[in-house]
Scaffold this motif. Structure first.
Motif, PDB file in Angstrom:
ATOM      1  N   VAL A  56       0.857  -1.178   0.000  1.00 22.78           N
ATOM      2  CA  VAL A  56       0.000   0.000   0.000  1.00 22.78           C
ATOM      3  C   VAL A  56       0.898   1.234   0.000  1.00 22.78           C
ATOM      4  CG1 VAL A  56      -0.178   0.064   2.525  1.00 22.78           C
ATOM      5  CG2 VAL A  56      -1.997   1.076   1.122  1.00 22.78           C
ATOM      6  N   GLN A  57       0.404   2.294  -0.595  1.00 22.43           N
ATOM      7  CA  GLN A  57       1.148   3.551  -0.565  1.00 22.43           C
ATOM      8  C   GLN A  57       0.986   4.229   0.793  1.00 22.43           C
ATOM      9  OE1 GLN A  57      -0.200   5.898  -3.948  1.00 22.43           O
ATOM     10  NE2 GLN A  57       1.612   5.282  -5.106  1.00 22.43           N
ATOM     11  N   ALA A  58       1.970   5.011   1.154  1.00 26.87           N
ATOM     12  CA  ALA A  58       1.875   5.794   2.389  1.00 26.87           C
ATOM     13  C   ALA A  58       0.601   6.631   2.349  1.00 26.87           C
ATOM     14  CB  ALA A  58       3.088   6.680   2.546  1.00 26.87           C
ATOM     15  N   GLY A 110      -2.312   5.277   2.772  1.00 22.76           N
ATOM     16  CA  GLY A 110      -3.389   4.361   2.445  1.00 22.76           C
ATOM     17  C   GLY A 110      -3.845   3.544   3.639  1.00 22.76           C
ATOM     18  N   PRO A 127       5.528   4.604   6.210  1.00 25.99           N
ATOM     19  CA  PRO A 127       6.595   3.636   5.906  1.00 25.99           C
ATOM     20  C   PRO A 127       7.079   2.890   7.147  1.00 25.99           C
ATOM     21  CG  PRO A 127       6.953   5.657   4.684  1.00 25.99           C
ATOM     22  CD  PRO A 127       5.793   5.927   5.601  1.00 25.99           C
ATOM     23  N   VAL A 154       4.687  -0.759   2.986  1.00 21.86           N
ATOM     24  CA  VAL A 154       4.210   0.596   2.766  1.00 21.86           C
ATOM     25  C   VAL A 154       5.253   1.339   1.934  1.00 21.86           C
ATOM     26  CG1 VAL A 154       3.399   2.720   3.819  1.00 21.86           C
ATOM     27  CG2 VAL A 154       3.024   0.534   4.975  1.00 21.86           C
ATOM     28  N   SER A 155       4.852   1.778   0.773  1.00 21.58           N
ATOM     29  CA  SER A 155       5.767   2.500  -0.112  1.00 21.58           C
ATOM     30  C   SER A 155       5.618   3.997   0.110  1.00 21.58           C
ATOM     31  CB  SER A 155       5.486   2.148  -1.570  1.00 21.58           C
ATOM     32  OG  SER A 155       4.193   2.569  -1.941  1.00 21.58           O
ATOM     33  N   SER A 156       6.732   4.685   0.071  1.00 17.70           N
ATOM     34  CA  SER A 156       6.704   6.143   0.312  1.00 17.70           C
ATOM     35  C   SER A 156       6.631   6.914  -0.999  1.00 17.70           C
ATOM     36  CB  SER A 156       7.951   6.554   1.088  1.00 17.70           C
ATOM     37  OG  SER A 156       9.105   6.136   0.415  1.00 17.70           O
TER      38      SER A 156
END
Length: 117
Positions: free
Chosen positions: A12-14, A16, A88, A115-117
């Motif tokens: 998931v993106q940061a 989210g 993140p 978690v992607s930043s």
């Protein structure tokens, strides 16, 4: 003995959200206090959130308070962790655990949260 299986992890993106589930088999969860823990690479496992057997009380680590919500559905034999505004630093393997005699002793296999930043 109850067996626990976590699911719901993923990428998931940061900022989210994800909802983790912990499904039990072998025995009802209704008599157990339940908790969620996490372990990031190179770090010790840490407490995230807990809930009493009747969901009367919930408690959280300071790092997730206001962003994560633990809940349970004893009829479905499942505990949940709703995670919002992910950061993140939330990236880890997440584990649910059942409390026995005042200690968390029964563990699932974990589910990975990235978690992607």
């Amino acid at each position: 003995q109850v067996q626990l299986v976590e699911s719901g992890g993923g990428l998931v993106q940061a900022g989210g959200s994800l909802r983790l589930s912990c499904a039990a088999s072998g025995r009802t969860l209704s008599s157990y206090h339940m908790g969620w823990f996490r372990q990031a690479p190179g770090k010790e496992r840490e407490f995230v959130a807990g809930i009493t057997w009747n969901a009367g009380v919930t408690y959280y680590a300071d790092s997730v308070k206001g962003r994560f919500t633990i809940s349970r559905d004893n009829a479905k034999n499942t505990v949940y962790l709703q995670m919002n505004r992910l950061k993140p630093e939330d990236m880890a393997d997440y584990y649910c655990s059942a409390g026995v005699a005042g200690a968390y002793k029964i563990w699932g296999q974990g589910t990975q949260v990235t978690v992607s930043s």
